[in-house]
Write a protein that holds these residues in place. Sequence first.
Motif, mmCIF file in Angstrom:
data_model
loop_
_atom_site.group_PDB
_atom_site.id
_atom_site.type_symbol
_atom_site.label_atom_id
_atom_site.label_comp_id
_atom_site.label_asym_id
_atom_site.label_seq_id
_atom_site.Cartn_x
_atom_site.Cartn_y
_atom_site.Cartn_z
ATOM 1 N N ARG A 1 23.576 93.043 27.716
ATOM 2 C CA ARG A 1 22.805 91.863 28.104
ATOM 3 C C ARG A 1 22.841 91.591 29.598
ATOM 4 N NH1 ARG A 1 19.436 90.539 23.912
ATOM 5 N NH2 ARG A 1 20.559 90.688 21.931
ATOM 6 N N GLY A 2 23.716 92.291 30.319
ATOM 7 C CA GLY A 2 23.828 92.059 31.753
ATOM 8 C C GLY A 2 25.085 92.699 32.287
ATOM 9 N N VAL A 3 25.557 92.200 33.431
ATOM 10 C CA VAL A 3 26.722 92.792 34.085
ATOM 11 C C VAL A 3 27.643 91.686 34.610
ATOM 12 C CG1 VAL A 3 25.585 94.942 34.728
ATOM 13 C CG2 VAL A 3 25.477 92.978 36.288
ATOM 14 N N HIS A 4 28.930 92.029 34.678
ATOM 15 C CA HIS A 4 29.901 91.187 35.371
ATOM 16 C C HIS A 4 29.873 91.577 36.845
ATOM 17 C CE1 HIS A 4 31.417 90.098 31.431
ATOM 18 N NE2 HIS A 4 31.768 91.343 31.171
ATOM 19 N N VAL A 5 29.822 90.596 37.730
ATOM 20 C CA VAL A 5 29.648 90.871 39.158
ATOM 21 C C VAL A 5 30.679 90.099 39.970
ATOM 22 C CG1 VAL A 5 28.061 90.742 41.127
ATOM 23 C CG2 VAL A 5 27.170 91.207 38.836
ATOM 24 N N LYS A 6 31.277 90.807 40.952
ATOM 25 C CA LYS A 6 32.135 90.154 41.935
ATOM 26 C C LYS A 6 31.308 89.881 43.173
ATOM 27 C CE LYS A 6 36.473 90.728 44.484
ATOM 28 N NZ LYS A 6 37.610 91.647 44.766
ATOM 29 N N ARG A 7 31.236 88.612 43.590
ATOM 30 C CA ARG A 7 30.418 88.207 44.719
ATOM 31 C C ARG A 7 31.184 88.342 46.031
ATOM 32 N NH1 ARG A 7 27.961 82.797 41.828
ATOM 33 N NH2 ARG A 7 30.197 82.416 41.559
ATOM 34 N N PRO A 8 30.475 88.226 47.173
ATOM 35 C CA PRO A 8 31.147 88.410 48.467
ATOM 36 C C PRO A 8 32.320 87.464 48.701
ATOM 37 C CG PRO A 8 28.772 88.459 48.753
ATOM 38 C CD PRO A 8 29.021 88.071 47.332
ATOM 39 N N ASP A 9 32.290 86.272 48.120
ATOM 40 C CA ASP A 9 33.380 85.326 48.326
ATOM 41 C C ASP A 9 34.556 85.562 47.384
ATOM 42 O OD1 ASP A 9 32.380 84.471 45.901
ATOM 43 O OD2 ASP A 9 31.797 82.467 46.594
ATOM 44 N N GLY A 10 34.491 86.609 46.567
ATOM 45 C CA GLY A 10 35.588 86.935 45.659
ATOM 46 C C GLY A 10 35.456 86.337 44.283
ATOM 47 N N THR A 11 34.528 85.418 44.085
ATOM 48 C CA THR A 11 34.319 84.834 42.769
ATOM 49 C C THR A 11 33.507 85.778 41.898
ATOM 50 O OG1 THR A 11 32.314 83.674 43.483
ATOM 51 C CG2 THR A 11 34.421 82.505 43.717
ATOM 52 N N SER A 12 33.530 85.535 40.617
ATOM 53 C CA SER A 12 32.828 86.382 39.667
ATOM 54 C C SER A 12 31.743 85.600 38.949
ATOM 55 C CB SER A 12 33.805 86.971 38.644
ATOM 56 O OG SER A 12 34.742 87.815 39.285
ATOM 57 N N VAL A 13 30.721 86.317 38.526
ATOM 58 C CA VAL A 13 29.620 85.703 37.795
ATOM 59 C C VAL A 13 29.044 86.745 36.854
ATOM 60 C CG1 VAL A 13 27.871 86.364 39.519
ATOM 61 C CG2 VAL A 13 27.475 84.366 38.043
ATOM 62 N N ASP A 14 28.479 86.287 35.765
ATOM 63 C CA ASP A 14 27.751 87.160 34.853
ATOM 64 C C ASP A 14 26.261 87.021 35.140
ATOM 65 O OD1 ASP A 14 30.106 87.893 33.708
ATOM 66 O OD2 ASP A 14 29.840 86.736 31.873
ATOM 67 N N LEU A 15 25.613 88.138 35.401
ATOM 68 C CA LEU A 15 24.169 88.162 35.584
ATOM 69 C C LEU A 15 23.543 88.811 34.364
ATOM 70 C CD1 LEU A 15 23.851 89.298 39.326
ATOM 71 C CD2 LEU A 15 23.941 86.983 38.397
ATOM 72 N N LEU A 16 22.581 88.148 33.770
ATOM 73 C CA LEU A 16 21.956 88.622 32.544
ATOM 74 C C LEU A 16 20.557 89.142 32.833
ATOM 75 C CD1 LEU A 16 23.005 85.755 30.086
ATOM 76 C CD2 LEU A 16 24.258 87.820 30.750
ATOM 77 N N ALA A 17 20.097 90.049 31.980
ATOM 78 C CA ALA A 17 18.764 90.626 32.152
ATOM 79 C C ALA A 17 18.304 91.239 30.845
ATOM 80 C CB ALA A 17 18.768 91.683 33.257
ATOM 81 N N GLU A 18 17.000 91.409 30.717
ATOM 82 C CA GLU A 18 16.455 92.116 29.571
ATOM 83 C C GLU A 18 16.831 93.585 29.614
ATOM 84 O OE1 GLU A 18 14.680 93.153 26.131
ATOM 85 O OE2 GLU A 18 15.123 91.119 26.867
ATOM 86 N N LEU A 19 16.980 94.127 30.838
ATOM 87 C CA LEU A 19 17.340 95.536 30.988
ATOM 88 C C LEU A 19 18.232 95.712 32.198
ATOM 89 C CD1 LEU A 19 16.951 98.585 30.243
ATOM 90 C CD2 LEU A 19 15.010 98.581 31.827
ATOM 91 N N VAL A 20 19.261 96.547 32.054
ATOM 92 C CA VAL A 20 20.103 96.970 33.164
ATOM 93 C C VAL A 20 19.822 98.449 33.418
ATOM 94 C CG1 VAL A 20 22.458 97.307 34.011
ATOM 95 C CG2 VAL A 20 21.903 95.290 32.620
ATOM 96 N N VAL A 21 19.533 98.791 34.678
ATOM 97 C CA VAL A 21 19.299 100.190 35.050
ATOM 98 C C VAL A 21 20.402 100.620 36.012
ATOM 99 C CG1 VAL A 21 17.724 101.876 36.051
ATOM 100 C CG2 VAL A 21 16.809 99.922 34.775
ATOM 101 N N ALA A 22 21.136 101.655 35.645
ATOM 102 C CA ALA A 22 22.208 102.181 36.482
ATOM 103 C C ALA A 22 21.643 103.229 37.424
ATOM 104 C CB ALA A 22 23.315 102.789 35.620
ATOM 105 N N THR A 23 21.688 102.917 38.724
ATOM 106 C CA THR A 23 21.323 103.888 39.759
ATOM 107 C C THR A 23 22.496 103.988 40.738
ATOM 108 O OG1 THR A 23 20.242 102.186 41.125
ATOM 109 C CG2 THR A 23 18.863 103.367 39.552
ATOM 110 N N ASP A 24 23.708 103.900 40.199
ATOM 111 C CA ASP A 24 24.911 103.806 41.036
ATOM 112 C C ASP A 24 25.594 105.157 41.249
ATOM 113 O OD1 ASP A 24 25.495 103.708 38.308
ATOM 114 O OD2 ASP A 24 27.273 102.462 38.558
#
Length: 417
Positions: free
Chosen positions: A141-164
């Motif tokens: 449903r999305g990804v767990h993300v660490k932001r520049p300030d060190g805090t974390s957030v969950d970003l949700l989407a209909e589709l996640v595409v890995a180009t990493d």
Amino acid sequence: MEKTGCLVVGGGPAGMMLGLLLARAGVKVTVLEKHADFLRDFRGDTVHPSTVRLIDELGLGEEFRRLPQSRLKSVVLPVPGGPPVTLGDFESLRPPYNYIAMMPQWDFLNFLAAAAAEEPGFTLLMRHTVTGLVRDGGRVRGVHVKRPDGTSVDLLAELVVATDGRHSALRAAAGLALTDFPVPFDTWWFRLPRHPEEAGEIAGLIPALGPGEALVALTRTDYYQIAYLAPKGADARIRAEGVDGFRRRIAALRPDLADRVDAIRALDDLHWLDVRLDRLHSWHINGLLCIGDAAHAMSPAGGVGINLAIQDAVATADLLAPALLRGRVTSADLRKVERRRRPPTVVVQTAQRLMHRTVFGPVMAGKRTKIPGAVLFVARRVPAVRRIMPRLIGFGPRPEHAPGFARRPAARPQPQP
């Protein structure tokens, strides 16, 4: 929790191109890049004819041609005691797509980012590190993300595409199975200065072979970009020899550059690439798709990795934009992307494996120190080879065109002298 239509993880060529194309389709798309900028040296600097054509189809050709760049027009093999042999002549392709554009990848990525930023649905988040997948009911449903300030957030989407990339964290998190193919060498990238009076076509490519090692030099305006190749697993041995030992290796392979090897100040000036050649058994799970190096890491043989990754992005946008606009992407939709892009990937990787066995493997084993006679014979006697190789490298076995929704009008590009 924040939600978007598509989350693209990784701001490389495939990720940035996919973000631009989907945004032009009207999809709300967010690209996540873990670094603060695109300034990483010795990434792939080649923009192939199929990508130049794509850029023209997007209406961005004029801006692209204003970027600092040089042009690779041919691949020439030096022959000791004889005239050089042209292995591939890109000028045999139909103008204006008869060259490979050579430019720093950060310039190309900044160019794509600027074009995408003009689309209202596009967001680029730098210094955002993905730490895992958000799952619900068997679907990503999305990804767990660490932001520049060190805090974390969950970003949700209909589709996640890995180009990493080839060490994709999302691919690992999804548990996707991988087939590794043997690679006989790793690469160490570095630069040496080029004197203004030195001859050599800008963007020209010159190989040199030695027992158990090789060197490829790309001629730039004021420097040589050099790839030193040695057997896989040799990094510890090379570093144990120290910088003086490495300088001696380079001077032996290219005596004409011996007067400037002191420009390699320390081994930290070398950028080691663990060369990989692999392919996922399946490129997707429900809610997640891998493309580019995340789905199929490519060898630098032929320099086609960026080309293939960008074509993956074009096919992904073309096939999935309608489903994303509807708000429902199914596993059947993701299978369409894989079915379209797997065959050209297999063709290119098979060609690279053949090059590994017949050229790089014998060189790394110390069994060959010169270009195979059969290669020189074919290059000299079969003119069609000089046209076929540029076509395969420049466009690939299944070139992609910009989807209709992404095209913008622009002046028709003029043939270049």
